[in-house]
Design an enzyme around this catalytic site. Structure first.
Site, PDB file in Angstrom:
ATOM      1  N   ARG A 233      46.322  57.416  47.951  1.00 56.07           N
ATOM      2  CA  ARG A 233      46.980  56.544  46.982  1.00 56.07           C
ATOM      3  C   ARG A 233      47.471  55.290  47.685  1.00 56.07           C
ATOM      4  NH1 ARG A 233      44.718  58.887  43.642  1.00 56.07           N
ATOM      5  NH2 ARG A 233      45.482  59.995  41.815  1.00 56.07           N
ATOM      6  N   GLU A 262      46.816  47.521  41.775  1.00 57.99           N
ATOM      7  CA  GLU A 262      45.381  47.384  41.538  1.00 57.99           C
ATOM      8  C   GLU A 262      45.128  46.783  40.165  1.00 57.99           C
ATOM      9  OE1 GLU A 262      44.195  51.307  44.216  1.00 57.99           O
ATOM     10  OE2 GLU A 262      44.197  51.448  42.025  1.00 57.99           O
ATOM     11  N   HIS A 284      38.730  51.026  44.464  1.00 60.05           N
ATOM     12  CA  HIS A 284      39.125  52.320  43.903  1.00 60.05           C
ATOM     13  C   HIS A 284      37.925  53.021  43.250  1.00 60.05           C
ATOM     14  CE1 HIS A 284      42.879  54.623  42.439  1.00 60.05           C
ATOM     15  NE2 HIS A 284      41.838  55.441  42.477  1.00 60.05           N
TER      16      HIS A 284
END
Length: 309
Positions: A233, A262, A284
């Site tokens: 994370r 993000e 991601h």
């Protein structure tokens, strides 16, 4: 049953949602921002969300009975308030283990083999002008007998540990929860792990214990030429500290698939060092192999079926 899918685009347009139509009246939105959310879900029985926030206001002003999170993480839903309201919340776990492990290994091997350098050597037509058949100006090394440190030995961390072991690495781990005692691998302190590892991969959740866990103090302890990978994370590595370390010439190779905010913000200090061949950031995507996304959709579908039963 009225079902609303709030952010279908986050799962990719190549993944079919056709099967959900057998469950009732289905409305699919590609993207939903916070100002649109309440209007879209107020009459829904079931809401499917990947990253759209479902908070107290949404729950108080809708008739939602089931919230399906199309992900493992649940921090976009107020779980305590949902419980208070009698709204069931179901997430999905385990669907992306192979995908994330594969992405982890890909990032590690990219740095180990110096693929950017050697690929560009050929693309820039330097090889065709060479007097010899090979080119070895940038040394690369074998993984065998290297120390691989894993931060967070859950399902993904353990899969990576087993792959690392198959390469002949010496695998150690640090449990961020202090509750994981895996006898297949050696448990050590975080300080020992960062000081002795040649490769460090992070597979931990983000919580009060892990936020800014890898900060300037630990980054300075890392050995020269260590490879540091975060597919856990964003927020576990302090991005400001990492940018400063890389800018100041620390001999560290870093691959990130997750960031604290993000998508990456223009103000993120890591942007200043993105052209550095010692840093790779992917958007991601570690979780998102085709197979993993298909498993995810199947499990969300199953969660709704189980709820109806």
């Amino acid at each position: 049953m009225k079902i609303v899918f709030l952010d279908r685009e986050t799962l990719g347009k190549d993944i079919s949602l056709e099967k959900f139509k057998s469950l009732g009246d289905v409305t699919i939105y590609e993207i939903t921002d916070e100002n649109q959310c309440l209007q879209r879900v107020k009459d829904a029985d079931v809401v499917i969300t990947n990253k759209v926030v479902i908070d107290k206001e949404i729950m108080d002003n809708s008739k939602v009975k089931l919230i399906c999170i199309a992900a493992t993480g649940t921090n976009n839903v107020d779980l305590e308030y949902a419980k208070l309201k009698g709204i069931e919340v179901k997430n999905v776990a385990g669907y992306s283990t192979s995908s994330v492990a594969q992405h982890t290994i890909s990032l590690v091997l990219h740095f180990v083999q110096k693929l950017d350098y050697y690929s560009n050597y050929v693309k820039n037509k330097k090889w065709q002008n060479s007097e010899i058949f090979t080119h070895l100006d940038v040394p690369f090394y074998e993984l065998e007998n290297k120390n691989w440190g894993i931060i967070g030995l859950g399902a993904i961390g353990e899969k990576v540990a087993n792959i690392a072991k198959s390469f002949g690495c010496n695998v150690n781990y640090y449990s961020t929860s202090k509750k994981n005692y895996n006898t297949n691998f050696n448990s050590i302190s975080l300080e020992e792990l960062v000081k002795t590892s040649d490769i460090i991969t992070i597979h931990a959740p983000l919580n009060e214990t892990t936020y800014n866990l890898i900060n300037k103090t630990y980054l300075n302890m890392i050995k020269d030429e260590t490879i540091l990978i975060n597919v856990g994370r964003g927020g576990i590595i302090n991005e400001k500290d990492l940018a400063e370390i890389l800018e100041n010439g620390k001999d560290l190779y870093c691959g990130l698939d997750v960031l604290e905010k993000e998508p990456i913000e223009e103000s993120n200090p890591l942007n200043k060092v993105l052209n550095n061949n010692k840093l790779i950031i992917t958007p991601h995507v570690a979780w998102a192999s085709v197979e993993a996304r298909k498993r995810l959709i199947d499990l969300v579908y199953k969660n709704i079926i189980d709820y109806k039963l």
